[in-house]
Design an enzyme around this catalytic site. Structure first.
Site, mmCIF file in Angstrom:
data_model
loop_
_atom_site.group_PDB
_atom_site.id
_atom_site.type_symbol
_atom_site.label_atom_id
_atom_site.label_comp_id
_atom_site.label_asym_id
_atom_site.label_seq_id
_atom_site.Cartn_x
_atom_site.Cartn_y
_atom_site.Cartn_z
ATOM 1 N N ARG A 171 0.843 -1.191 0.000
ATOM 2 C CA ARG A 171 0.000 0.000 0.000
ATOM 3 C C ARG A 171 0.882 1.246 0.000
ATOM 4 O O ARG A 171 2.020 1.218 0.443
ATOM 5 C CB ARG A 171 -0.902 0.007 1.243
ATOM 6 C CG ARG A 171 -2.018 -1.011 1.163
ATOM 7 C CD ARG A 171 -2.959 -0.927 2.349
ATOM 8 N NE ARG A 171 -2.358 -1.413 3.563
ATOM 9 C CZ ARG A 171 -1.846 -0.657 4.523
ATOM 10 N NH1 ARG A 171 -1.893 0.654 4.424
ATOM 11 N NH2 ARG A 171 -1.300 -1.193 5.595
ATOM 12 N N TYR B 200 -1.331 -3.638 -6.750
ATOM 13 C CA TYR B 200 -1.201 -4.294 -5.446
ATOM 14 C C TYR B 200 -2.558 -4.358 -4.729
ATOM 15 O O TYR B 200 -3.326 -3.388 -4.722
ATOM 16 C CB TYR B 200 -0.180 -3.567 -4.561
ATOM 17 C CG TYR B 200 -0.204 -4.125 -3.153
ATOM 18 C CD1 TYR B 200 0.361 -5.376 -2.889
ATOM 19 C CD2 TYR B 200 -0.859 -3.464 -2.121
ATOM 20 C CE1 TYR B 200 0.276 -5.930 -1.616
ATOM 21 C CE2 TYR B 200 -0.941 -4.006 -0.853
ATOM 22 C CZ TYR B 200 -0.366 -5.247 -0.607
ATOM 23 O OH TYR B 200 -0.467 -5.797 0.639
ATOM 24 N N LYS C 13 -9.605 -2.581 1.490
ATOM 25 C CA LYS C 13 -9.290 -1.440 2.346
ATOM 26 C C LYS C 13 -10.074 -0.192 1.924
ATOM 27 O O LYS C 13 -10.525 0.578 2.770
ATOM 28 C CB LYS C 13 -7.794 -1.147 2.300
ATOM 29 C CG LYS C 13 -6.909 -2.331 2.697
ATOM 30 C CD LYS C 13 -7.162 -2.788 4.097
ATOM 31 C CE LYS C 13 -6.111 -3.800 4.549
ATOM 32 N NZ LYS C 13 -6.402 -4.289 5.898
ATOM 33 N N HIS D 177 -11.001 -2.586 11.391
ATOM 34 C CA HIS D 177 -9.879 -3.401 10.904
ATOM 35 C C HIS D 177 -9.652 -4.540 11.906
ATOM 36 O O HIS D 177 -8.662 -4.547 12.630
ATOM 37 C CB HIS D 177 -8.641 -2.495 10.801
ATOM 38 C CG HIS D 177 -7.468 -3.106 10.113
ATOM 39 N ND1 HIS D 177 -6.174 -2.703 10.334
ATOM 40 C CD2 HIS D 177 -7.384 -4.080 9.176
ATOM 41 C CE1 HIS D 177 -5.350 -3.404 9.582
ATOM 42 N NE2 HIS D 177 -6.051 -4.249 8.869
ATOM 43 N N SER E 265 -1.343 -3.993 10.508
ATOM 44 C CA SER E 265 -0.974 -4.920 9.439
ATOM 45 C C SER E 265 0.230 -5.767 9.836
ATOM 46 O O SER E 265 1.147 -5.288 10.506
ATOM 47 C CB SER E 265 -0.617 -4.139 8.182
ATOM 48 O OG SER E 265 -1.634 -3.218 7.909
ATOM 49 N N ALA E 266 0.185 -7.037 9.409
ATOM 50 C CA ALA E 266 1.312 -7.951 9.583
ATOM 51 C C ALA E 266 1.736 -8.150 11.036
ATOM 52 O O ALA E 266 2.908 -8.232 11.361
ATOM 53 C CB ALA E 266 2.510 -7.492 8.739
ATOM 54 N N CYS E 267 0.761 -8.216 11.946
ATOM 55 C CA CYS E 267 1.042 -8.512 13.358
ATOM 56 C C CYS E 267 0.463 -9.858 13.751
ATOM 57 O O CYS E 267 0.176 -10.095 14.926
ATOM 58 C CB CYS E 267 0.458 -7.439 14.260
ATOM 59 S SG CYS E 267 1.510 -6.005 14.403
ATOM 60 N N GLY E 268 0.245 -10.715 12.768
ATOM 61 C CA GLY E 268 -0.242 -12.049 13.093
ATOM 62 C C GLY E 268 -1.750 -12.152 13.201
ATOM 63 O O GLY E 268 -2.278 -13.047 13.857
ATOM 64 N N ASP F 242 -9.527 -9.961 8.809
ATOM 65 C CA ASP F 242 -9.030 -8.602 8.549
ATOM 66 C C ASP F 242 -10.052 -7.497 8.811
ATOM 67 O O ASP F 242 -9.674 -6.440 9.294
ATOM 68 C CB ASP F 242 -8.536 -8.514 7.103
ATOM 69 C CG ASP F 242 -7.654 -7.303 6.853
ATOM 70 O OD1 ASP F 242 -6.843 -6.967 7.741
ATOM 71 O OD2 ASP F 242 -7.760 -6.678 5.775
ATOM 72 N N ASN G 10 6.279 -8.700 1.969
ATOM 73 C CA ASN G 10 4.827 -8.482 1.900
ATOM 74 C C ASN G 10 4.194 -9.338 0.795
ATOM 75 O O ASN G 10 3.158 -8.983 0.243
ATOM 76 C CB ASN G 10 4.524 -6.999 1.678
ATOM 77 C CG ASN G 10 3.050 -6.671 1.902
ATOM 78 O OD1 ASN G 10 2.397 -7.249 2.766
ATOM 79 N ND2 ASN G 10 2.523 -5.756 1.099
ATOM 80 N N ARG H 90 2.024 -12.330 -0.781
ATOM 81 C CA ARG H 90 0.672 -12.629 -0.310
ATOM 82 C C ARG H 90 0.100 -13.898 -0.934
ATOM 83 O O ARG H 90 0.501 -14.302 -2.022
ATOM 84 C CB ARG H 90 -0.258 -11.476 -0.707
ATOM 85 C CG ARG H 90 0.103 -10.132 -0.063
ATOM 86 C CD ARG H 90 -0.449 -10.043 1.326
ATOM 87 N NE ARG H 90 -0.032 -8.826 2.011
ATOM 88 C CZ ARG H 90 -0.764 -8.245 2.960
ATOM 89 N NH1 ARG H 90 -1.925 -8.736 3.314
ATOM 90 N NH2 ARG H 90 -0.321 -7.171 3.575
ATOM 91 N N GLY I 99 -0.376 -20.404 19.226
ATOM 92 C CA GLY I 99 -1.430 -21.183 19.889
ATOM 93 C C GLY I 99 -1.558 -20.854 21.372
ATOM 94 O O GLY I 99 -2.648 -20.905 21.957
#
Ligand code: OXD
Ligand code: MN
Length: 582
Positions: free
Chosen positions: A70, A198, A207, A227, A249-252, A278, A365, A367, A492
């Site tokens: 993005r 993208y 988004k 979000h 974004s991208a924090c699991g 998401d 990034n 996907r 877990g």
């Protein structure tokens, strides 16, 4: 195909006059169409077929190397009044924005086909769902939208029945970063995106519509577009709970949405199900609770780090019917990324022979795009028209220090303050520096389509619209020790924190009241078979008063940036925090 909706018919005609495509194609969403597009993308080299034996019907797409994330600096909210977009957004006057981007769109589809994609965000028969139409000149976008939304004839029929829809116009243009803009016109329910293929810039349902435009719609209509992942948790007693959780974004997020509990929990009968990974749209129901849907139909997840150990459910869904973008490839044509396993790939994300000197083999990034139905933990309730009732809202940040593993808000207002001031380190999902701490309210910093001050006021005002709101929590899986090692095992094991959260919702588990919220002691957390030093767990649940005093100062400065649009309730909560710390 054409349409009985005059607004849509006129808009398609107007766009065609501006962009001058060779032909116009209306997507119907059938399996035959899907096949036809796959063949076309293979033939023109946009797709490469992956190993049919190990990964049937999977494709690899390598994007332009300058078009991998993005672009927040090129993303604009174009409201009549600049103050309505707020300091959290880049703003441009609607007229100027239309002019600027229409100049780029002029004639841009010559020699190309213009695809019209009617889509529905959310189950096709849900009153919470909303429709849109994306016009694009990218068949790759069509295939991604096919997986990520309910698209085609059913969506068009709903648009024709109901009338309203969000207009999204997209062209990949020349993929020139200097000729790229992602413009949003919330007051017109319209999006214009030029110059990028993208996902976050080009799959306009995600988004752009489901967050930026929908957040604005939600404020006007009295609901929330967030979000957040949505996770189902069934207790051994058979009680079904749902939580919604916001992470940057991208924090699991995808990992948490598909969590597999530790063995002991599975044996005891705990069950986890995935509703979304998401985005979450929530509305007050007649019972005063918030009812949520996942507006998406697929997952557009970050590949690197996805492995048997971190997300076995994701791995199980990714061997079939998946589009991979910017991953590496093994000798025998299988997709590969860092963290997957110890094989060495043959080619990297730019199609070059893999050479570690060139950096990671898969783009950080990179996907996967896959239908949610392929996920082994996918909840059938995801298709429920009424949505699912939310028991708890969780705000997560990525903080190496200070912020405890988990805390419960003392009240809704306090929860809004927690959400509004949650902070995180930046990730590879957007261009720019990685690892810088910034406040990311409700993980919506890049996605809120209007002034954060008004957005928080809307959150506070939800109390007047729903009298059984969820309990609010913050979590932080990312604390590090002096050696820079993560203190909490995560993945877990996060189930242990979820169990406490659910216990609190049921009024069963205890907590200690502190200045920053209700915190569990180490004895309130289930540590059966947890291989962890209990002193470390104690540290993760401690309140560092001096650290919080300076945090509170920084929070005050941050809120003040939004001036008098910030609801008084947040400053009241902050004052309370400061006096309790003193
Ligand atoms: C995403 C993001 O792609 O948050 O989900 O960037
Ligand atoms: Mn996201």
């Amino acid at each position: 195909m054409t349409t009985t909706n005059q607004v849509l018919a006129d808009w398609v005609k107007e766009v065609a006059e501006l962009t001058q495509p060779d032909q116009i194609y209306w997507c119907d969403g059938t399996a035959a169409e899907e096949q036809k597009f796959n063949d076309m993308l293979l033939a023109d080299g946009t797709y490469k077929k992956l190993n049919e034996e190990t990964h049937p019907n999977c494709f690899l797409h390598l994007s332009d190397p300058q078009d991998v994330a993005r672009v927040e600096h090129l993303t604009f909210i174009c409201t009549e009044k600049e103050a309505d977009a707020g300091p959290n957004n880049h703003w441009m006057a609607p007229q100027d924005a239309h002019q600027k981007i229409d100049d780029l769109f002029a004639g841009c589809m010559q020699g190309r086909t213009m695809y019209v994609i009617p889509y529905c965000m959310g189950p096709i028969d849900s009153p919470i769902s909303r429709c849109g139409v994306e016009i694009t000149d990218s068949a790759y976008v069509v295939q991604n939208m096919r997986l990520m939304t309910r698209m085609g004839s059913d969506a068009l029929a709903r648009i024709e029945r109901e009338g309203g829809f969000v207009k999204g116009l997209h062209s990949t243009g020349e993929l020139d970063p200097d000729r790229r803009f992602i413009m949003h016109f919330p007051e017109e329910l319209a999006i214009k995106s030029y110059g990028s293929g993208y996902g976050g810039n080009a799959l306009l349902g995600k988004k752009c519509h489901a967050l930026r435009i929908a957040s604005y719609q939600a404020k006007t209509e009295g609901w929330l577009a967030e979000h957040m992942l949505i996770l189902g948790i069934k207790t051994p007693a058979g009680k079904q709970h749902y939580v919604a959780a916001a992470f940057p974004s991208a924090c699991g997020k995808t990992n948490l949405a598909m969590l597999i509990p530790p063995e002991g929990y599975v044996k005891d009968g705990w069950e986890i199900s995935t509703v979304g990974d998401d985005i979450c749209w929530m509305r007050p129901g007649e019972d005063g609770r918030l009812w949520a849907i996942n507006p998406e139909a697929g997952f557009f997840g970050v590949a690197p780090g996805t492995a048997k150990a971190t997300n076995p459910n994701a791995l199980k869904m990714l061997y079939k019917d998946t589009i991979f973008t910017n991953v590496a490839e093994t000798e025998d044509g299988q997709p590969w990324w860092e963290g997957l396993d110890d094989r060495t790939p043959k080619t990297d994300w730019q199609g070059r022979p893999f050479d570690p000197a060139n950096g990671p083999a898969a783009h950080p990034n990179s996907r996967f795009t896959v239908s949610a139905k392929r996920c082994p933990s996918y909840s059938p309730e995801s298709e429920a028209a009424a949505g699912v009732p939310i028991d708890a809202i969780i705000f997560g940040g990525r903080r190496a220090s200070l912020v405890p593993l988990v805390a419960e808000a003392k009240s809704w207002d306090h929860g809004v303050l927690m959400g509004a001031t949650v902070a995180s380190e930046t990730t590879a999902a957007a261009t720019g520096a990685v690892g810088v701490v910034r406040r990311d309210p409700m993980a919506m910093k890049p996605f809120c389509g209007y002034n954060f001050g008004d957005y928080w006021a809307h959150w506070v005002a939800m109390q007047e619209k729903a009298n059984h709101l969820p309990k609010v929590f913050t979590v932080n899986w990312f604390r590090k020790d002096d050696q820079g090692k993560f203190m909490w095992p995560g993945f877990g094991e996060n189930m242990r924190v979820l169990e406490w959260i659910i216990g609190r919702c049921q009024g069963e588990l205890s907590a200690t009241e502190t200045a920053i919220g209700h915190l569990p002691s180490k004895d309130d957390i289930n540590t059966d078979n947890l291989d962890m030093d209990m002193n470390v767990l104690e540290d993760l649940l401690a309140v560092d008063a001096a650290g919080w005093k300076s945090e509170a100062e920084s929070v005050e400065a941050f809120l003040s940036e939004y001036g008098n649009r910030v609801p008084k309730a947040l400053f009241d909560q902050l004052k309370q925090l400061q006096s309790q710390l003193a």
